[in-house]
Design a protein around this motif. Structure first.
Motif, PDB file in Angstrom:
ATOM      1  N   PHE A   1      -1.390   9.323   9.688  1.00 55.46           N
ATOM      2  CA  PHE A   1      -1.645   8.645   8.414  1.00 55.46           C
ATOM      3  C   PHE A   1      -0.817   9.257   7.298  1.00 55.46           C
ATOM      4  O   PHE A   1      -0.197  10.308   7.469  1.00 55.46           O
ATOM      5  CB  PHE A   1      -3.139   8.667   8.078  1.00 55.46           C
ATOM      6  N   THR A   2      -0.787   8.558   6.175  1.00 53.65           N
ATOM      7  CA  THR A   2       0.025   9.026   5.064  1.00 53.65           C
ATOM      8  C   THR A   2      -0.869   9.471   3.909  1.00 53.65           C
ATOM      9  O   THR A   2      -1.917   8.886   3.653  1.00 53.65           O
ATOM     10  CB  THR A   2       0.961   7.907   4.569  1.00 53.65           C
TER      11      THR A   2
ATOM     12  N   ASP B   1      -2.438   5.933   2.944  1.00 57.22           N
ATOM     13  CA  ASP B   1      -3.831   5.810   3.347  1.00 57.22           C
ATOM     14  C   ASP B   1      -4.720   6.593   2.393  1.00 57.22           C
ATOM     15  O   ASP B   1      -5.789   6.157   2.018  1.00 57.22           O
ATOM     16  CB  ASP B   1      -3.998   6.353   4.774  1.00 57.22           C
TER      17      ASP B   1
ATOM     18  N   SER C   1       0.855  -1.180   0.000  1.00 54.99           N
ATOM     19  CA  SER C   1       0.000   0.000   0.000  1.00 54.99           C
ATOM     20  C   SER C   1       0.889   1.226   0.000  1.00 54.99           C
ATOM     21  O   SER C   1       1.891   1.288   0.682  1.00 54.99           O
ATOM     22  CB  SER C   1      -0.923  -0.020   1.210  1.00 54.99           C
TER      23      SER C   1
ATOM     24  N   CYS D   1      -4.038   2.962  -2.476  1.00 57.14           N
ATOM     25  CA  CYS D   1      -4.396   3.836  -1.365  1.00 57.14           C
ATOM     26  C   CYS D   1      -5.822   3.479  -0.952  1.00 57.14           C
ATOM     27  O   CYS D   1      -6.623   3.067  -1.779  1.00 57.14           O
ATOM     28  CB  CYS D   1      -4.338   5.295  -1.795  1.00 57.14           C
ATOM     29  N   ASP D   2      -6.099   3.640   0.347  1.00 56.88           N
ATOM     30  CA  ASP D   2      -7.418   3.224   0.828  1.00 56.88           C
ATOM     31  C   ASP D   2      -8.525   4.220   0.500  1.00 56.88           C
ATOM     32  O   ASP D   2      -9.679   3.846   0.421  1.00 56.88           O
ATOM     33  CB  ASP D   2      -7.361   3.029   2.349  1.00 56.88           C
TER      34      ASP D   2
ATOM     35  N   VAL E   1      -9.650   7.648   8.173  1.00 49.88           N
ATOM     36  CA  VAL E   1      -8.571   6.667   8.254  1.00 49.88           C
ATOM     37  C   VAL E   1      -8.774   5.769   9.468  1.00 49.88           C
ATOM     38  O   VAL E   1      -8.685   4.541   9.366  1.00 49.88           O
ATOM     39  CB  VAL E   1      -7.198   7.371   8.317  1.00 49.88           C
TER      40      VAL E   1
ATOM     41  N   ARG F   1     -13.811   2.374  -3.119  1.00 52.51           N
ATOM     42  CA  ARG F   1     -12.972   3.302  -2.345  1.00 52.51           C
ATOM     43  C   ARG F   1     -13.764   4.552  -1.933  1.00 52.51           C
ATOM     44  O   ARG F   1     -14.386   5.201  -2.774  1.00 52.51           O
ATOM     45  CB  ARG F   1     -11.818   3.759  -3.221  1.00 52.51           C
TER      46      ARG F   1
ATOM     47  N   THR G   1      -4.388  10.014  15.419  1.00 49.31           N
ATOM     48  CA  THR G   1      -4.249   9.258  14.171  1.00 49.31           C
ATOM     49  C   THR G   1      -3.123   9.821  13.310  1.00 49.31           C
ATOM     50  O   THR G   1      -3.099  11.008  13.003  1.00 49.31           O
ATOM     51  CB  THR G   1      -5.569   9.289  13.373  1.00 49.31           C
TER      52      THR G   1
ATOM     53  N   ARG H   1      -9.350   1.796   9.373  1.00 47.96           N
ATOM     54  CA  ARG H   1      -8.433   0.865  10.045  1.00 47.96           C
ATOM     55  C   ARG H   1      -9.185  -0.029  11.005  1.00 47.96           C
ATOM     56  O   ARG H   1      -8.904  -1.219  11.123  1.00 47.96           O
ATOM     57  CB  ARG H   1      -7.357   1.644  10.808  1.00 47.96           C
TER      58      ARG H   1
ATOM     59  N   LYS I   1     -10.876  -2.843   9.287  1.00 47.08           N
ATOM     60  CA  LYS I   1     -10.014  -3.880   8.721  1.00 47.08           C
ATOM     61  C   LYS I   1      -9.732  -4.964   9.740  1.00 47.08           C
ATOM     62  O   LYS I   1      -9.610  -4.682  10.920  1.00 47.08           O
ATOM     63  CB  LYS I   1      -8.653  -3.268   8.328  1.00 47.08           C
TER      64      LYS I   1
END
Ligand SMILES: Nc1nc2c(ncn2[C@@H]2O[C@H](COP(=O)(O)OP(=O)(O)OP(=O)(O)O)[C@@H](O)[C@H]2O)c(=O)[nH]1
Ligand SMILES: [Mg+2]
Length: 450
Positions: free
Chosen positions: A209-210, A162, A159, A238-239, A330, A276, A207, A334, A337
């Protein structure tokens, strides 16, 4: 040098084992004592470890060669050599490790703390103290340390980030990532400023995230136009998608809703992105009229069930709300998941027939012996030392290599290769390959000793 790397070739080399030491205990005015050569230390391993604080493979792009420490040599007075230090390389969660030559997947590293020994250090050689036996009271030799594993692997990020920022060229994607994070991508007023994705690490409360700023998208990208497929390949990993829309463009035929639809059509043509989640960011609200335009079109997006944020990457207006909304997304994604269990320690499987070995008849006069033990013993042998060669011969005989050679039809004078045909060790075989047939003089009396 690129700011972002999602694939890299890494050359790793474990440490070599230290050589054992051949030494004899000495004290003033006393006759020679027993053997007291210490063992060589083990070579260090090269280990990959999933580190939640590592987001990219950039470090390995900059320094692609990594080596662990060699074991130290043994010394007299029974001093063993120190083991070589391991090298632990942090990698992002979801790093796929492949054999660089064959492309075979070696391991998929998931879960913080998961470790993978990618290159094993060589064993240290035994010193002559450890080699002494009733039969061989004062060995005049020691075993060599074994070389550590060396290999080339390909690391790949499954991945990329995010969140992916998508939009027309010059919509302000790089400007937004620069405003949200410490990343400093190139920003310019011409299209396709960004050629490789930039990655920013963003913090919203708890959080982290990227966000990836990917190259601008244009009509026809799904057929490979512009940076087309390259771009979409990144988005796929990417999510979430955030549309960055330029509300200040003067280009004919463009307005926020049309831009959005053009980009959506490309994403749909590419496929694989249906599920998505998406969000809309109306950018450049600092420009006169852009703010009004943004407020005018907002309901159109909201009607489609999209969350909308009006911002200015230039003045940072609206960024707080945007950051927190992304962070919430995000965190929710997460939580949804399945928990990724650390895979614990994974050791690269080695081909061993531990006790086994195979004798193969190549032709009437040539035989090949392969197997973990005999090949290891060859590597440990100092062929400049007759006694060491004798010791090797004894070991081979005890393992039953001799017997198998006879069964396979080997006769005196035949050539025997131990190891691979390319770089194995070759010798002329004598039916009783005892040490005496190989070396001169009785064992334990090597004049080089001491
Ligand atoms: N006035 C104003 N200008 C902006 C804003 N955001 C970006 N710009 C300008 O828009 C131009 C393009 O910005 P970039 O961030 O490079 O755009 P990009 O979407 O990354 O473009 P590509 O990499 O080419 O796809 C630059 O001249 C920026 O200074 C904003 O909020 N307000
Ligand atoms: Mg850019």
């Amino acid at each position: 040098m690129p700011d972002f790397v999602d694939q890299v070739i890494l050359h790793v080399r474990a440490g070599d084992g230290g050589n054992g030491c051949a030494s004899v205990h000495r004290e003033k005015f006393k006759p020679l004592g027993g053997p007291d050569g210490g063992n060589g230390g083990r070579g260090g391993d090269v280990i990959l470890e999933v580190d939640p604080n590592t987001a990219t493979l950039l470090d390995y792009h900059r320094r692609p060669h990594r080596k662990a420490e060699n074991g130290k040599q043994g010394q007299g007075s029974n001093r063993d050599g120190a083991n070589g230090g391991d090298v632990v390389l942090p990698v992002p969660n979801g790093t796929v490790v492949k054999d660089a030559e064959t492309g075979e997947v070696l391991v998929d590293l998931v879960g913080a703390g998961t470790r993978y020994v990618i290159a094993k250090g060589g064993h240290g050689g035994l010193g002559n103290a450890a080699l002494a036996s009733t039969k061989r009271k004062a060995p005049g030799f020691a075993l060599l340390g074994e070389p550590g594993d060396g290999l080339d692997v390909m690391l790949e990020l499954k991945s990329v980030a995010d969140v992916a920022l998508v939009g027309f060229p010059s919509a302000g994607k790089s400007s937004l990532i620069a405003a949200l994070s410490a990343a400093r991508p190139k920003i310019a007023d011409y299209p396709f400023t960004t050629l490789i994705p930039n990655l920013g690490v963003v913090t919203a409360g708890d959080t982290v995230f990227t966000v990836a700023d990917v190259p601008g998208l244009i009509p026809g990208a799904s057929q490979g136009k512009g940076l087309g497929h390259e771009f979409l390949r990144h988005v796929e990993r990417c999510d979430m998608l955030v549309h960055v829309i330029d509300c200040a463009t003067m280009e004919p035929g463009r307005d926020p809703v049309t831009d959005f639809e053009v980009i959506e059509a490309e994403l749909q043509a590419y496929g694989k992105l249906e599920g998505r989640p998406r969000m809309v960011v109306l950018n450049k609200a600092d420009v006169p009229d852009a703010q009004e335009l943004a407020e005018l079109v907002r309901p159109e997006f909201e009607e489609r069930g999209l969350q909308v944020f009006t911002i200015s990457a230039a003045t940072h207006a609206g960024l707080r709300e945007l950051t927190y909304a992304m962070g919430e997304w995000v965190a929710a994604a997460r939580a949804a998941k399945p928990v990724e269990e650390p895979t614990r320690l994974v050791i690269r499987p080695r081909q061993l027939g531990e006790s086994g070995f195979t004798v193969r008849k190549v032709n009437d006069n040539l035989f090949q012996v392969t197997g973990e033990k005999p090949e290891r013993w060859i590597r440990q042998t100092d062929f400049t030392n007759d006694e060491a060669v004798g010791y090797l011969a004894d070991r081979l005989e005890r393992l039953g290599v001799e017997e198998e050679l006879v069964k396979a039809g080997a006769t005196a004078g035949a050539e025997v290769v131990i190891g691979s045909m390319e770089d194995g060790y070759i010798f002329d075989w004598q039916p009783t390959l005892s040490a005496e047939s190989v070396h001169q003089g009785p064992r334990g009396t090597d004049s080089r000793l001491g």
